[in-house]
Design a protein around this motif. Sequence first.
Motif, PDB file in Angstrom:
ATOM      1  N   ALA A  17      -8.443  15.791  -6.089  1.00  0.00           N
ATOM      2  CA  ALA A  17      -8.807  16.066  -4.640  1.00  0.00           C
ATOM      3  C   ALA A  17      -9.071  14.766  -4.028  1.00  0.00           C
ATOM      4  O   ALA A  17      -8.625  14.210  -2.906  1.00  0.00           O
ATOM      5  CB  ALA A  17      -9.503  17.041  -4.137  1.00  0.00           C
ATOM      6  N   LEU A  18      -9.922  13.961  -4.683  1.00  0.00           N
ATOM      7  CA  LEU A  18     -10.346  12.700  -4.150  1.00  0.00           C
ATOM      8  C   LEU A  18      -9.213  11.805  -4.295  1.00  0.00           C
ATOM      9  O   LEU A  18      -9.324  10.729  -3.330  1.00  0.00           O
ATOM     10  CB  LEU A  18     -11.696  12.482  -5.111  1.00  0.00           C
ATOM     11  CG  LEU A  18     -12.950  12.925  -4.591  1.00  0.00           C
ATOM     12  CD1 LEU A  18     -13.862  12.947  -5.912  1.00  0.00           C
ATOM     13  CD2 LEU A  18     -13.608  12.641  -3.420  1.00  0.00           C
ATOM     14  N   LYS A  19      -8.663  11.852  -5.301  1.00  0.00           N
ATOM     15  CA  LYS A  19      -7.748  10.661  -5.430  1.00  0.00           C
ATOM     16  C   LYS A  19      -6.765  10.541  -4.372  1.00  0.00           C
ATOM     17  O   LYS A  19      -6.266   9.708  -3.701  1.00  0.00           O
ATOM     18  CB  LYS A  19      -6.721  10.982  -6.652  1.00  0.00           C
ATOM     19  CG  LYS A  19      -7.306  10.340  -7.999  1.00  0.00           C
ATOM     20  CD  LYS A  19      -6.380  10.390  -9.189  1.00  0.00           C
ATOM     21  CE  LYS A  19      -6.804   9.802 -10.451  1.00  0.00           C
ATOM     22  NZ  LYS A  19      -5.757   9.994 -11.568  1.00  0.00           N
ATOM     23  N   SER A  20      -6.318  11.964  -3.988  1.00  0.00           N
ATOM     24  CA  SER A  20      -5.492  12.327  -2.802  1.00  0.00           C
ATOM     25  C   SER A  20      -6.045  11.989  -1.653  1.00  0.00           C
ATOM     26  O   SER A  20      -5.354  11.172  -0.659  1.00  0.00           O
ATOM     27  CB  SER A  20      -5.141  13.854  -2.368  1.00  0.00           C
ATOM     28  OG  SER A  20      -4.339  13.929  -1.437  1.00  0.00           O
ATOM     29  N   ARG A  21      -7.383  11.838  -1.112  1.00  0.00           N
ATOM     30  CA  ARG A  21      -8.194  11.431  -0.078  1.00  0.00           C
ATOM     31  C   ARG A  21      -8.112   9.908  -0.081  1.00  0.00           C
ATOM     32  O   ARG A  21      -7.823   9.378   1.141  1.00  0.00           O
ATOM     33  CB  ARG A  21      -9.452  11.901  -0.270  1.00  0.00           C
ATOM     34  CG  ARG A  21     -10.678  11.086   0.689  1.00  0.00           C
ATOM     35  CD  ARG A  21     -10.529  11.230   1.925  1.00  0.00           C
ATOM     36  NE  ARG A  21     -11.346  10.587   2.884  1.00  0.00           N
ATOM     37  CZ  ARG A  21     -11.160   9.370   3.356  1.00  0.00           C
ATOM     38  NH1 ARG A  21      -9.795   8.830   3.386  1.00  0.00           N
ATOM     39  NH2 ARG A  21     -11.887   8.639   4.090  1.00  0.00           N
ATOM     40  N   LEU A  22      -8.491   9.340  -1.225  1.00  0.00           N
ATOM     41  CA  LEU A  22      -8.341   7.848  -1.239  1.00  0.00           C
ATOM     42  C   LEU A  22      -6.969   7.180  -1.065  1.00  0.00           C
ATOM     43  O   LEU A  22      -6.838   6.173  -0.413  1.00  0.00           O
ATOM     44  CB  LEU A  22      -8.789   7.460  -2.655  1.00  0.00           C
ATOM     45  CG  LEU A  22     -10.306   7.559  -2.589  1.00  0.00           C
ATOM     46  CD1 LEU A  22     -10.790   7.226  -4.226  1.00  0.00           C
ATOM     47  CD2 LEU A  22     -11.481   7.028  -1.582  1.00  0.00           C
ATOM     48  N   ALA A  23      -5.926   7.921  -1.610  1.00  0.00           N
ATOM     49  CA  ALA A  23      -4.586   7.590  -1.247  1.00  0.00           C
ATOM     50  C   ALA A  23      -4.219   7.476   0.123  1.00  0.00           C
ATOM     51  O   ALA A  23      -3.447   6.635   0.810  1.00  0.00           O
ATOM     52  CB  ALA A  23      -3.677   8.453  -2.237  1.00  0.00           C
ATOM     53  N   LYS A  24      -4.468   8.667   0.560  1.00  0.00           N
ATOM     54  CA  LYS A  24      -4.397   8.880   2.190  1.00  0.00           C
ATOM     55  C   LYS A  24      -4.913   7.668   3.011  1.00  0.00           C
ATOM     56  O   LYS A  24      -4.302   7.122   3.861  1.00  0.00           O
ATOM     57  CB  LYS A  24      -4.762  10.182   2.758  1.00  0.00           C
ATOM     58  CG  LYS A  24      -3.971  11.404   2.327  1.00  0.00           C
ATOM     59  CD  LYS A  24      -4.509  12.535   2.996  1.00  0.00           C
ATOM     60  CE  LYS A  24      -3.609  13.747   2.337  1.00  0.00           C
ATOM     61  NZ  LYS A  24      -4.305  15.346   2.872  1.00  0.00           N
ATOM     62  N   LYS A  25      -6.028   7.126   2.607  1.00  0.00           N
ATOM     63  CA  LYS A  25      -6.902   6.129   3.373  1.00  0.00           C
ATOM     64  C   LYS A  25      -5.870   4.922   3.035  1.00  0.00           C
ATOM     65  O   LYS A  25      -6.043   4.214   4.093  1.00  0.00           O
ATOM     66  CB  LYS A  25      -8.037   6.077   2.552  1.00  0.00           C
ATOM     67  CG  LYS A  25      -8.832   4.495   3.520  1.00  0.00           C
ATOM     68  CD  LYS A  25      -9.248   4.509   4.649  1.00  0.00           C
ATOM     69  CE  LYS A  25      -9.678   3.405   5.130  1.00  0.00           C
ATOM     70  NZ  LYS A  25     -11.207   3.473   5.313  1.00  0.00           N
ATOM     71  N   GLU A  26      -5.415   4.614   1.976  1.00  0.00           N
ATOM     72  CA  GLU A  26      -4.693   3.399   1.776  1.00  0.00           C
ATOM     73  C   GLU A  26      -3.405   3.567   2.713  1.00  0.00           C
ATOM     74  O   GLU A  26      -2.842   2.470   3.105  1.00  0.00           O
ATOM     75  CB  GLU A  26      -4.179   3.418   0.447  1.00  0.00           C
ATOM     76  CG  GLU A  26      -5.262   2.875  -0.710  1.00  0.00           C
ATOM     77  CD  GLU A  26      -6.082   1.666  -0.317  1.00  0.00           C
ATOM     78  OE1 GLU A  26      -5.231   0.593   0.107  1.00  0.00           O
ATOM     79  OE2 GLU A  26      -7.166   1.609  -0.628  1.00  0.00           O
ATOM     80  N   LEU A  27      -2.633   4.634   2.683  1.00  0.00           N
ATOM     81  CA  LEU A  27      -1.535   4.901   3.595  1.00  0.00           C
ATOM     82  C   LEU A  27      -1.617   4.651   5.030  1.00  0.00           C
ATOM     83  O   LEU A  27      -0.993   4.056   5.751  1.00  0.00           O
ATOM     84  CB  LEU A  27      -0.826   6.275   3.237  1.00  0.00           C
ATOM     85  CG  LEU A  27      -0.185   6.276   2.025  1.00  0.00           C
ATOM     86  CD1 LEU A  27       0.117   7.795   1.761  1.00  0.00           C
ATOM     87  CD2 LEU A  27       0.868   5.449   1.597  1.00  0.00           C
ATOM     88  N   ALA A  28      -3.155   5.052   5.217  1.00  0.00           N
ATOM     89  CA  ALA A  28      -3.238   4.799   6.739  1.00  0.00           C
ATOM     90  C   ALA A  28      -3.569   3.423   7.084  1.00  0.00           C
ATOM     91  O   ALA A  28      -2.917   2.809   8.230  1.00  0.00           O
ATOM     92  CB  ALA A  28      -4.772   5.765   7.096  1.00  0.00           C
ATOM     93  N   ILE A  29      -4.086   2.536   6.094  1.00  0.00           N
ATOM     94  CA  ILE A  29      -4.114   1.307   6.387  1.00  0.00           C
ATOM     95  C   ILE A  29      -2.715   0.612   6.399  1.00  0.00           C
ATOM     96  O   ILE A  29      -2.626  -0.215   7.189  1.00  0.00           O
ATOM     97  CB  ILE A  29      -5.152   0.497   5.379  1.00  0.00           C
ATOM     98  CG1 ILE A  29      -6.464   1.135   5.421  1.00  0.00           C
ATOM     99  CG2 ILE A  29      -4.981  -1.058   5.365  1.00  0.00           C
ATOM    100  CD1 ILE A  29      -7.296   0.744   4.399  1.00  0.00           C
ATOM    101  N   ALA A  30      -1.783   1.108   5.565  1.00  0.00           N
ATOM    102  CA  ALA A  30      -0.520   0.519   5.296  1.00  0.00           C
ATOM    103  C   ALA A  30       0.274   0.849   6.737  1.00  0.00           C
ATOM    104  O   ALA A  30       0.887  -0.116   7.328  1.00  0.00           O
ATOM    105  CB  ALA A  30       0.530   1.152   4.158  1.00  0.00           C
ATOM    106  N   GLN A  31       0.224   1.899   7.268  1.00  0.00           N
ATOM    107  CA  GLN A  31       0.796   2.257   8.522  1.00  0.00           C
ATOM    108  C   GLN A  31       0.308   1.315   9.530  1.00  0.00           C
ATOM    109  O   GLN A  31       1.136   0.821  10.588  1.00  0.00           O
ATOM    110  CB  GLN A  31       0.403   3.664   8.917  1.00  0.00           C
ATOM    111  CG  GLN A  31       1.566   4.278   9.984  1.00  0.00           C
ATOM    112  CD  GLN A  31       2.992   4.220   9.694  1.00  0.00           C
ATOM    113  OE1 GLN A  31       3.241   4.291   8.772  1.00  0.00           O
ATOM    114  NE2 GLN A  31       3.693   3.523  10.564  1.00  0.00           N
ATOM    115  N   TYR A  32      -0.950   1.141   9.550  1.00  0.00           N
ATOM    116  CA  TYR A  32      -1.663   0.085  10.493  1.00  0.00           C
ATOM    117  C   TYR A  32      -0.983  -1.140  10.530  1.00  0.00           C
ATOM    118  O   TYR A  32      -0.699  -1.846  11.580  1.00  0.00           O
ATOM    119  CB  TYR A  32      -3.154  -0.068  10.292  1.00  0.00           C
ATOM    120  CG  TYR A  32      -3.842  -0.991  11.116  1.00  0.00           C
ATOM    121  CD1 TYR A  32      -4.257  -0.679  12.391  1.00  0.00           C
ATOM    122  CD2 TYR A  32      -3.988  -2.277  10.743  1.00  0.00           C
ATOM    123  CE1 TYR A  32      -5.112  -1.418  13.187  1.00  0.00           C
ATOM    124  CE2 TYR A  32      -4.654  -3.125  11.156  1.00  0.00           C
ATOM    125  CZ  TYR A  32      -4.935  -2.736  12.773  1.00  0.00           C
ATOM    126  OH  TYR A  32      -5.821  -3.812  13.345  1.00  0.00           O
TER     127      TYR A  32
END
Length: 256
Positions: A174-189
């Motif tokens: 679950a934490l891996k998914s959370r951290l991956a989403k953070k990276e994707l949010a930055i990528a989208q930015y």
Amino acid sequence: MLSNKLSRSLVFSSVLGLMLAGCSSQSDEEQVSKTQIEYLYDQAQESMANGNLNLAQEQLSSLNKRYPFGPFAHQIQLDLIYLHYKLDNTDEALAAIDRFISLNPNHKDVDYALYMRGLVNQRAEHNAIHNLAGVDRSDRDSSMAQAAFKDFAELVRKYPKSEYAADAKKRLIALKSRLAKKELAIAQYYMERQAYLAAANRGRYVLEHFSDTPEVENALAIMVESYDQLELPELREDAMKVLRANFPENQLVSAR
């Protein structure tokens, strides 16, 4: 001569009697102290059982201060860690956990302390979401999630046979998914600001570190679009091949 020997014998007998009396008194005091600690500890346990966690915390904190090396010292410290966690006292819980591990590195319950540190950090991260309206805040600070991930990973690595290892593994996913989403949010930015190389690098980071999460699909899509904008056809095609092979229903694959 005889009277001198008798006198010394009487003195020796008196001193020995005082020593024995002192030992007996000390033993009695230790027994009373242990009985008193046990009584007070049972009271705290009863408070916990009745759901009065604040009172239990007060009782155990008092015991911990009065008898820091008493017969229940380690268990009292572990119970306090649990209570801090339940009461959302993040700073107190982390301080108590670090102190316990530092002072008792070889204790049989160090795996429990590590597990609790992971839970405390994970709960702190969860409490920081503030998504009562169901808003996805993947862009929020992920430092607590990273700390929790480190704690659970350390537990699984050091104590693979621990009774807490199985749950720690589930939480790692679950934490891996959370951290991956953070990276994707930055990528989208970065995508929105046309910083395509930075966006592609974030997508690649997700592939390299969180390859077993659902977020890989979006990471690949970002890489395809970014390399397209950067006019890097070979890299774009490499990312597209992986996307096509693993996610054939993706919009970018079907649109081609």
